[in-house]
Design an enzyme around this catalytic site. Structure first.
Site: not given
Ligand code: 4NP
Length: 152
Positions: A8, A11, A13-15, A123
């Site tokens: 993401c 690196n 939050c999401r990934s 996001d």
């Protein structure tokens, strides 16, 4: 060994959420040894920082402690070393292809492309809605595992 890299923008939050939930999923299935799972950023903005509080809370609620994770930058070498380079949204896919110099393009897609409802994962850095991210990432990693198993 199947090598999976989640990617993401930051690196944090999401990934990392995808990395830790995927590792937890395969470990609970007794299949941890079959996979190498990591995550990285397309930007330098958060390099060296720990996961965002929202992601940490989601993971801690699942009994997962991500406190050792630090954001790292995706490299061209990663793109050749991993089997799947999985972005969270189309912008990530474009940035991954730039980092990979347009090599390894067949490995690159979005996480929700492995579900019946392909879409970007918004996001949560901007939305603040980490519960929606959790639901979407959970659906994506299950779809990814089904896809990998169907290749065998
Ligand atoms: P991520 O979220 O890409 O899911 O880790 C973000 C984290 C940090 C920033 C943007 C998005 N930032 O602007 O620093």
């Amino acid at each position: 060994m199947t090598k999976i890299m989640f990617v993401c923008l930051g690196n944090i939050c999401r990934s990392p959420m995808a990395e830790f939930l995927m590792r937890d999923l395969v470990e609970k299935l007794g299949r941890g040894d079959e996979f190498c799972i990591a995550s990285a950023a397309t930007s330098t903005w958060e390099i060296g920082n720990g996961v965002h509080r929202g992601t940490r809370e989601v993971l801690l609620a699942q009994g997962i402690d991500p406190s050792k994770k630090r954001a790292v930058l995706l490299t061209k070498k990663d793109c050749s070393a991993y089997d799947y380079i999985i972005g969270m949204e189309m912008t990530n896919v474009k940035d991954i292809l730039r980092i990979a110099d347009n090599a390894d393009a067949h490995k690159v897609c979005r996480l929700l492309d492995f579900t019946d409802t392909p879409a970007d994962i918004d996001d949560p850095w901007y939305t603040g809605d980490f519960e929606t991210t959790f639901r979407e990432v959970s659906a994506g990693i299950r779809g990814l595992l089904s896809h990998i198993d169907a290749q065998k």
